[in-house]
Design a protein around this motif. Structure first.
Motif, PDB file in Angstrom:
ATOM      1  N   ALA A  95       0.844   6.812  10.507  1.00  0.00           N
ATOM      2  CA  ALA A  95       0.030   6.180  11.555  1.00  0.00           C
ATOM      3  C   ALA A  95      -0.573   7.231  12.485  1.00  0.00           C
ATOM      4  CB  ALA A  95       0.873   5.177  12.339  1.00  0.00           C
ATOM      5  N   GLU A  96       0.217   8.246  12.832  1.00  0.00           N
ATOM      6  CA  GLU A  96      -0.262   9.317  13.713  1.00  0.00           C
ATOM      7  C   GLU A  96      -1.476  10.026  13.118  1.00  0.00           C
ATOM      8  OE1 GLU A  96       0.810  10.749  16.653  1.00  0.00           O
ATOM      9  OE2 GLU A  96       2.620   9.592  17.094  1.00  0.00           O
ATOM     10  N   ARG A  97      -1.502  10.148  11.787  1.00  0.00           N
ATOM     11  CA  ARG A  97      -2.618  10.813  11.121  1.00  0.00           C
ATOM     12  C   ARG A  97      -3.782   9.869  10.860  1.00  0.00           C
ATOM     13  NH1 ARG A  97       1.873  12.761   8.091  1.00  0.00           N
ATOM     14  NH2 ARG A  97       1.291  11.532   6.251  1.00  0.00           N
ATOM     15  N   SER A  98      -3.623   8.618  11.265  1.00  0.00           N
ATOM     16  CA  SER A  98      -4.620   7.584  10.945  1.00  0.00           C
ATOM     17  C   SER A  98      -5.227   6.959  12.191  1.00  0.00           C
ATOM     18  CB  SER A  98      -3.970   6.502  10.078  1.00  0.00           C
ATOM     19  OG  SER A  98      -3.397   7.066   8.909  1.00  0.00           O
TER      20      SER A  98
ATOM     21  N   TYR B 263       0.847  -1.193   0.000  1.00  0.00           N
ATOM     22  CA  TYR B 263       0.000   0.000   0.000  1.00  0.00           C
ATOM     23  C   TYR B 263       0.883   1.244   0.000  1.00  0.00           C
ATOM     24  CZ  TYR B 263      -3.701  -3.202   1.516  1.00  0.00           C
ATOM     25  OH  TYR B 263      -4.594  -4.241   1.619  1.00  0.00           O
ATOM     26  N   ASP B 264       0.719   2.081  -1.024  1.00  0.00           N
ATOM     27  CA  ASP B 264       1.374   3.377  -1.017  1.00  0.00           C
ATOM     28  C   ASP B 264       0.364   4.420  -0.564  1.00  0.00           C
ATOM     29  OD1 ASP B 264       3.370   5.217  -1.318  1.00  0.00           O
ATOM     30  OD2 ASP B 264       3.160   5.417  -3.490  1.00  0.00           O
ATOM     31  N   TYR B 265       0.856   5.584  -0.151  1.00  0.00           N
ATOM     32  CA  TYR B 265      -0.041   6.651   0.259  1.00  0.00           C
ATOM     33  C   TYR B 265      -0.867   7.104  -0.946  1.00  0.00           C
ATOM     34  CZ  TYR B 265      -1.576  10.593   3.034  1.00  0.00           C
ATOM     35  OH  TYR B 265      -2.350  11.468   3.747  1.00  0.00           O
TER      36      TYR B 265
ATOM     37  N   TRP C  13       6.335  -0.977  -1.567  1.00  0.00           N
ATOM     38  CA  TRP C  13       6.890   0.331  -1.264  1.00  0.00           C
ATOM     39  C   TRP C  13       7.707   0.279   0.014  1.00  0.00           C
ATOM     40  CZ3 TRP C  13       2.193  -0.142  -3.711  1.00  0.00           C
ATOM     41  CH2 TRP C  13       2.037   0.587  -4.901  1.00  0.00           C
ATOM     42  N   LEU C  14       8.754   1.082   0.031  1.00  0.00           N
ATOM     43  CA  LEU C  14       9.607   1.213   1.203  1.00  0.00           C
ATOM     44  C   LEU C  14       9.313   2.547   1.877  1.00  0.00           C
ATOM     45  CD1 LEU C  14      11.426  -0.064  -1.377  1.00  0.00           C
ATOM     46  CD2 LEU C  14      13.001  -0.463   0.515  1.00  0.00           C
ATOM     47  N   HIS C  15       9.418   2.548   3.211  1.00  0.00           N
ATOM     48  CA  HIS C  15       9.177   3.770   3.981  1.00  0.00           C
ATOM     49  C   HIS C  15      10.203   3.870   5.101  1.00  0.00           C
ATOM     50  CE1 HIS C  15       5.196   4.372   2.128  1.00  0.00           C
ATOM     51  NE2 HIS C  15       5.053   3.071   2.247  1.00  0.00           N
ATOM     52  N   PRO C  16      10.740   5.042   5.361  1.00  0.00           N
ATOM     53  CA  PRO C  16      11.508   5.224   6.591  1.00  0.00           C
ATOM     54  C   PRO C  16      10.584   5.035   7.794  1.00  0.00           C
ATOM     55  CG  PRO C  16      11.805   7.087   5.077  1.00  0.00           C
ATOM     56  CD  PRO C  16      10.644   6.281   4.570  1.00  0.00           C
ATOM     57  N   PRO C  17      11.061   4.450   8.883  1.00  0.00           N
ATOM     58  CA  PRO C  17      10.189   4.211  10.031  1.00  0.00           C
ATOM     59  C   PRO C  17       9.484   5.467  10.537  1.00  0.00           C
ATOM     60  CG  PRO C  17      12.199   2.950  10.276  1.00  0.00           C
ATOM     61  CD  PRO C  17      12.388   3.805   9.063  1.00  0.00           C
ATOM     62  N   GLN C  18      10.193   6.597  10.587  1.00  0.00           N
ATOM     63  CA  GLN C  18       9.545   7.802  11.113  1.00  0.00           C
ATOM     64  C   GLN C  18       8.438   8.290  10.182  1.00  0.00           C
ATOM     65  OE1 GLN C  18      12.841  10.482  12.038  1.00  0.00           O
ATOM     66  NE2 GLN C  18      12.793   9.801  14.166  1.00  0.00           N
ATOM     67  N   GLU C  19       8.614   8.086   8.869  1.00  0.00           N
ATOM     68  CA  GLU C  19       7.553   8.463   7.931  1.00  0.00           C
ATOM     69  C   GLU C  19       6.315   7.602   8.138  1.00  0.00           C
ATOM     70  OE1 GLU C  19       7.262   7.135   3.591  1.00  0.00           O
ATOM     71  OE2 GLU C  19       8.034   9.175   3.393  1.00  0.00           O
ATOM     72  N   LEU C  20       6.509   6.288   8.272  1.00  0.00           N
ATOM     73  CA  LEU C  20       5.355   5.425   8.486  1.00  0.00           C
ATOM     74  C   LEU C  20       4.701   5.740   9.827  1.00  0.00           C
ATOM     75  CD1 LEU C  20       4.989   1.801   7.314  1.00  0.00           C
ATOM     76  CD2 LEU C  20       3.929   2.538   9.437  1.00  0.00           C
ATOM     77  N   GLY C  21       5.535   6.053  10.823  1.00  0.00           N
ATOM     78  CA  GLY C  21       4.980   6.459  12.109  1.00  0.00           C
ATOM     79  C   GLY C  21       4.141   7.719  12.002  1.00  0.00           C
TER      80      GLY C  21
ATOM     81  N   LEU D  86      -2.095   3.497   2.075  1.00  0.00           N
ATOM     82  CA  LEU D  86      -1.482   3.111   3.345  1.00  0.00           C
ATOM     83  C   LEU D  86      -2.229   3.750   4.508  1.00  0.00           C
ATOM     84  CD1 LEU D  86       0.746   1.748   4.972  1.00  0.00           C
ATOM     85  CD2 LEU D  86       2.222   3.712   4.471  1.00  0.00           C
ATOM     86  N   ALA D  87      -2.564   5.024   4.362  1.00  0.00           N
ATOM     87  CA  ALA D  87      -3.335   5.705   5.405  1.00  0.00           C
ATOM     88  C   ALA D  87      -4.723   5.093   5.551  1.00  0.00           C
ATOM     89  CB  ALA D  87      -3.440   7.196   5.090  1.00  0.00           C
ATOM     90  N   GLU D  88      -5.338   4.710   4.437  1.00  0.00           N
ATOM     91  CA  GLU D  88      -6.649   4.061   4.495  1.00  0.00           C
ATOM     92  C   GLU D  88      -6.566   2.756   5.277  1.00  0.00           C
ATOM     93  OE1 GLU D  88      -7.978   3.551   0.507  1.00  0.00           O
ATOM     94  OE2 GLU D  88      -7.897   5.675   0.031  1.00  0.00           O
TER      95      GLU D  88
END
Length: 225
Positions: free
Chosen positions: A194-197, A135-137, A183-191, A140-142
Motif C-alpha cells: 500500500a505504501e508503494r501504491s 489479487y497477487d502482486y 492469496w494470503l499476506h502478512p499485514p505488514q507486507e500488505l501495508g 495487488l499493487a495495481e
C-alpha cells in the motif's frame, strides 16, 4: 467480490483467473447472500476496525465511501449506520444483483478493482473488505493504486484479508462447482505494498483465528498527497 473465507483455484478451460473468480461469484450469489446477509460473522476486532475507518472518514471533508468489492452489499447498512455515504462496486454482476435488491437506493456498479469507473478523488474513503484477496502482486499493487486514484488526498483506506503467505485453493467455493485462487499476506507486507501504491499506512492489525483457519489481517491507511 467480498469473499470472507471460501476461495480457491481452479482450471476451467481457457478462462483467466479473474474470469473464473467472476463466474464463481456469479454462481454463488444466491447462496452467498443467504449465508452472509450482514456482518454477523465479523468479530468485535473486525467491527472496531470498520468503526475506526468510518470515524477517520468522518473527520475529513468528504464522507463518500466506496465499498470496493462490495459483494452482495452486506457492508452497506453498517457503513450507513456509522454516518458515511456508501457506494459499491464488484467484479460479479450476480453479486451486484443481490446488492441492488438489498439496497435499491445505493449506486452499485460492476467493475474490476484495477479499472474503476470513477473520476479521480471521487471518495473520502474506500473499504476493500476481503476483496483484494484475489489479487497477487503485481495485480495487488495495481488495485491499490487504482483505489488511491479514486480517493481524495487525505482520504482513508481499510482492507481486511487472511494473513499468511502464498496461494490457497478451495474447491466448490460457497457450494458451487467452481474454484478460484486467493492469496494470503502478512499485514505488514500488505501495508508495504500500500505504501508503494499511494497510501501512508497508519495501522496494521492481526487477530487470531476464531472460526476460520487463518489469522485475519487489517491495514488502515491514508491517501498520500
Amino acid at each position: 467480490m467480498t469473499g470472507h473465507g471460501d476461495d480457491g483455484h481452479g482450471h476451467s478451460g481457457g478462462m483467466s483467473h479473474h474470469e473464473r473468480v467472476r463466474a464463481v461469484y456469479d454462481d454463488a450469489a444466491p447462496a452467498y447472500d443467504a449465508l452472509l446477509p450482514d456482518l454477523r460473522v465479523e468479530q468485535p476486532v473486525d467491527r472496531a476496525m470498520i468503526g475506526a475507518f468510518c470515524d477517520e472518514v468522518l473527520a475529513t471533508s468528504d464522507h463518500r465511501v466506496l465499498d470496493a468489492g462490495c459483494g452482495n452489499g452486506r457492508m452497506i447498512q453498517e457503513l450507513r449506520s456509522r454516518g458515511v455515504s456508501p457506494q459499491g462496486v464488484d467484479l460479479s454482476s450476480g453479486m451486484i444483483g443481490q446488492a441492488r435488491r438489498r439496497e435499491p437506493e445505493i449506486d452499485f456498479r460492476v467493475a474490476d478493482l484495477r479499472h474503476l469507473p470513477y473520476a479521480d478523488a471521487s471518495f473520502g474513503g474506500v473499504i476493500a473488505w476481503y476483496s483484494l484477496i484475489h489479487y497477487d502482486y503485481p495485480e495487488l499493487a495495481e488495485a491499490l493504486t487504482e483505489l488511491a486514484r479514486v480517493t481524495a488526498p487525505g482520504g482513508i483506506l481499510l482492507t481486511g484479508f487472511q494473513s499468511g503467505a502464498g496461494a490457497r485453493e478451495i474447491v466448490n467455493a460457497y457450494g458451487t462447482s467452481g474454484t478460484m485462487t486467493a492469496w494470503l499476506h502478512p499485514p505488514q507486507e500488505l501495508g508495504s505494498i500500500a505504501e508503494r501504491s499511494g497510501w501512508t499506512t497508519t495501522a496494521t492489525t492481526l487477530r487470531a483465528p476464531v472460526m476460520e483457519p487463518y489469522g485475519q489481517g487489517f491495514v488502515l491507511a491514508r491517501r498520500a498527497g
